[in-house]
Design an enzyme around this catalytic site. Structure first.
Site, short mmCIF file in Angstrom:
data_model
loop_
_atom_site.label_atom_id
_atom_site.label_comp_id
_atom_site.label_asym_id
_atom_site.label_seq_id
_atom_site.Cartn_x
_atom_site.Cartn_y
_atom_site.Cartn_z
N THR A 193 0.88 -1.18 0.00
CA THR A 193 0.00 0.00 0.00
C THR A 193 0.91 1.22 0.00
O THR A 193 2.04 1.15 0.49
CB THR A 193 -0.90 0.04 1.25
OG1 THR A 193 -0.06 0.08 2.39
CG2 THR A 193 -1.80 -1.17 1.30
N GLU A 241 -5.79 -4.13 -0.47
CA GLU A 241 -6.01 -5.33 0.34
C GLU A 241 -7.14 -6.20 -0.20
O GLU A 241 -7.39 -7.29 0.28
CB GLU A 241 -6.34 -4.93 1.79
CG GLU A 241 -5.18 -4.34 2.57
CD GLU A 241 -5.01 -2.83 2.36
OE1 GLU A 241 -5.53 -2.30 1.36
OE2 GLU A 241 -4.35 -2.19 3.19
N LYS A 260 -14.53 16.12 13.21
CA LYS A 260 -15.47 16.00 14.33
C LYS A 260 -15.74 17.39 14.90
O LYS A 260 -14.88 17.97 15.55
CB LYS A 260 -14.91 15.07 15.39
CG LYS A 260 -15.98 14.64 16.36
CD LYS A 260 -15.59 13.41 17.15
CE LYS A 260 -16.83 12.79 17.77
NZ LYS A 260 -16.52 11.65 18.60
N TRP A 270 -20.04 14.39 13.15
CA TRP A 270 -19.06 14.16 12.10
C TRP A 270 -19.41 14.94 10.83
O TRP A 270 -20.56 14.99 10.44
CB TRP A 270 -18.99 12.68 11.75
CG TRP A 270 -18.49 11.81 12.86
CD1 TRP A 270 -19.24 10.98 13.64
CD2 TRP A 270 -17.15 11.70 13.33
NE1 TRP A 270 -18.43 10.36 14.56
CE2 TRP A 270 -17.14 10.78 14.40
CE3 TRP A 270 -15.94 12.30 12.95
CZ2 TRP A 270 -15.99 10.44 15.09
CZ3 TRP A 270 -14.78 11.96 13.64
CH2 TRP A 270 -14.81 11.04 14.69
P1 ADP Z 1 -3.36 3.53 -0.60
O1 ADP Z 1 -3.60 4.65 -1.59
O2 ADP Z 1 -3.38 3.97 0.83
O3 ADP Z 1 -2.28 2.60 -0.96
P2 ADP Z 1 -5.41 2.00 -1.84
O4 ADP Z 1 -4.89 2.43 -3.16
O5 ADP Z 1 -5.58 0.58 -1.57
O6 ADP Z 1 -4.61 2.60 -0.67
O7 ADP Z 1 -6.75 2.79 -1.61
C1 ADP Z 1 -7.82 2.33 -0.86
C2 ADP Z 1 -8.61 3.47 -0.31
O8 ADP Z 1 -8.92 4.44 -1.32
C3 ADP Z 1 -9.95 3.06 0.22
O9 ADP Z 1 -9.85 2.54 1.52
C4 ADP Z 1 -10.74 4.36 0.18
O10 ADP Z 1 -10.47 5.18 1.30
C5 ADP Z 1 -10.19 5.04 -1.04
N1 ADP Z 1 -11.08 4.82 -2.19
C6 ADP Z 1 -10.94 3.93 -3.19
N2 ADP Z 1 -11.97 4.04 -4.06
C7 ADP Z 1 -12.79 5.02 -3.60
C8 ADP Z 1 -14.03 5.59 -4.04
N3 ADP Z 1 -14.64 5.20 -5.16
N4 ADP Z 1 -14.57 6.56 -3.28
C9 ADP Z 1 -13.98 6.98 -2.15
N5 ADP Z 1 -12.81 6.48 -1.69
C10 ADP Z 1 -12.22 5.52 -2.40
#
Ligand code: ADP
Length: 550
Positions: free
Chosen positions: A184, A329, A440, A445
């Site tokens: 990630t 994940e 918050k 929220w």
């Molecule tokens: P990172 O960028 O931290 O490596 P990921 O690429 O796996 O993580 O991104 C996952 C996260 O991206 C999700 O948990 C969510 O918060 C956000 N995300 C992904 N798709 C969407 C969506 N369509 N709308 C809002 N948030 C999103």
């Protein structure tokens, strides 16, 4: 009583073998780092994958070894996906937008034995060489004619293939064998490794394949993945495309709106996948040309929330938008926004409201939401809580990281996404925020996503982000950070409030606005709230400046 059916392992090698035989008409087009356009098909790919797999073994790669890639979207990168995994080694895709420290951290954490790199990244690697694993070998993904002079002591990709046999019977691996590794991007701390299996990758392709949005793409799908092969397996496309026989058009390194528009136009791309920031860029090119690329009719957008204004802009020019949600994940697709055909005739507004949600879960993915009190919440569209997920494509724990695993998994084996969501009784998922990005205010929220999406719809706004700032009376209050389209005509806070008051309560409105030239981005093309909060660390809420304390 047990049934009497065979159990054959679900293996990645089966996907390419199938495509080479059954989808021999499909093509893979790549804009190469070398500058030209390259064309191949699944049959040629199968032969080159066999060659590379023999070469890997000659370099000493065995079952379970990690082999890294640092590369754009292109046919050689896709070949590596199969050549590495098919022999039971692990294809570790590295995001080139990671910081130097993160790159060093993950190559050591993964103990990569070989690193395959595009020409682009050779200078970076030369600089970092001394801090990367000492025994890691380098292969440059090009031919002899384009090999650069380098201090890396690197091998040449095409030379490795030369003379190797083009046919191979793949080993009958256990389907739980690790196939790929993706970290990630570390927006929430140290990067964490997600280790996919053959089984999870094939099931993900099958589950995506049966979902509505693949049907939406049509039989003649020609897909352009802007979503990178270096992050979450380009949302599973390298596995899905051979399974369904889709053409792929890899954009290489040029990801600006104009370059994408031109490639889509000349290659007849029908469907394109990527994050909202990329599609904002393409909208600019569409405006300039006065039309969309001729064949483009479908788009998958995910990775962060797609603003409704952007979804509408595409739908109005004839591109069906599928808003999907997922995570590294989760392989990554968790939910998507293909609408049932019965809704086709519904009013535009109604359809756009549904498309602005994160859609409904993909088959094989289960959802639950858990409140602050640890109790499971009803799926009534109102109750909010952290979204937990379960399924065969979802991680059961991070690679060599017990602390992060313990934090993420609950007692029943569900994975906590860190996203705050509500779910309607008909299954539509509404994401409100990442837990750590929620604001918050006075015990209530405020969703930064809601406020951002409305701000982004204003014609004077190029991009918007909302973060919490400390407040003595309300704990936190929202601050709006805006990149104006033009510095001579910035949107005022009042103008934006007018727009927001259509759907937000007065107490949810941001108290102040800060204009910036650009927003900090993460390695996966999302706005980095972490960096933004750091950058605005000195910011003081207006109430504190005047001493009125709200
Ligand atoms: P990172 O960028 O931290 O490596 P990921 O690429 O796996 O993580 O991104 C996952 C996260 O991206 C999700 O948990 C969510 O918060 C956000 N995300 C992904 N798709 C969407 C969506 N369509 N709308 C809002 N948030 C999103």
């Amino acid at each position: 009583m047990k049934g009497l059916m065979m159990h054959r392992p679900l293996l990645i090698s089966g996907l390419l073998d199938y495509a080479a035989e059954v989808h021999d008409h499909a093509t893979i087009v790549s804009r190469r780092v070398e500058g030209d356009i390259h064309r191949t098909d699944y049959r040629q790919m199968q032969a080159r994958v066999a060659q590379m797999s023999f070469a890997l073994e000659q370099l000493g790669i065995v079952l379970g070894d990690r082999v890294a890639t640092l590369a754009w979207n292109g046919y050689r990168h896709m070949e590596l996906y199969f050549a590495i995994s098919n022999i039971g080694a692990i294809c570790h895709t590295i995001n080139p937008r990671l910081s130097a420290e993160q790159l060093i951290y993950i190559t050591h954490h993964a103990a990569d034995r070989i690193l395959f790199t595009d020409l682009t990244f050779v200078p970076v690697l030369e600089k970092l060489r001394d801090q990367l694993p000492a025994d890691m070998r380098y292969v440059i993904m090009t031919d002899a004619a384009h090999m650069p002079e380098t201090t890396l002591d690197a091998l040449c990709y095409e030379d490795l293939l030369d003379g190797q046999p083009t046919k191979r019977d793949w080993p009958d691996l256990d389907e739980e064998t690790a196939a790929a590794l993706c970290y990630t991007s570390g927006t929430t701390g140290e990067p964490k490794g997600v280790l996919y299996t053959h089984r999870s990758s094939v099931l993900h392709a099958l589950q995506t394949g049966v979902s509505g949005f693949v049907a939406d793409m049509g039989r003649d799908a020609r897909i352009l993945p802007v979503v990178p092969l270096f992050h979450v397996n380009a949302w599973g496309l390298p596995y899905l495309a051979p399974m369904m026989g889709a053409d792929l058009v890899h954009p290489g390194p040029a990801l600006d709106g104009e370059s994408l528009w031109t490639l889509m136009e000349t290659e007849g791309v029908t469907s394109a996948w990527g994050v909202p920031t990329i599609w904002q860029g393409l909208l600019g090119a569409i405006e300039k040309h006065g039309r969309k690329p001729a064949a483009l009719r479908h788009m998958v957008v995910g990775g962060s929330a797609a603003p409704r204004s952007m979804i509408e802009a595409y739908e109005k020019v004839g591109v069906t938008v599928n808003h999907a949600w997922g995570m590294t994940e989760m392989s990554p697709i968790g939910s998507h926004g293909a609408l049932p055909w019965q809704i086709d005739g519904a009013p535009f507004d109604e359809r756009m409201a549904l498309k602005s949600t994160q859609g409904r879960r993909a088959f094989g993915v289960e959802f639950k939401i858990v409140g602050d009190d640890g109790q499971r919440q009803p799926h009534d569209g109102k109750a909010k809580g952290e979204l937990y997920v379960r399924g065969n494509n979802i991680t059961s724990g991070y690679y060599n990281n017990e602390a992060a695993t313990a934090k993420a998994m609950d007692a029943e084996g569900w994975f906590g996404t860190g996203d705050v969501a509500s779910i309607r009784d008909d299954g539509y998922l509404q994401l409100h925020d990442r837990a750590k990005d929620l604001i918050k205010s006075g015990g209530e929220w405020i969703s930064s996503i809601d406020v951002e999406n409305i701000a982004a719809a204003h014609p004077k706004v190029a991009q918007a982000a909302v973060i919490a700032v400390p407040h003595p009376k309300w704990d936190e209050r929202p601050l709006l950070v805006v990149v104006p389209k033009s510095d001579d005509d910035r949107p005022t806070l009042d103008e934006l409030h007018q727009l927001m008051l259509h759907s937000l309560a007065r107490w949810q409105l941001p108290d102040d606005i800060v204009y910036v030239a650009q927003l900090p981005m993460t390695a996966t093309g999302k706005i980095s709230k972490l960096t933004l909060r750091d950058q605005l660390g000195e910011y003081v809420h207006p109430d504190l400046r005047t001493g009125e304390n709200g």
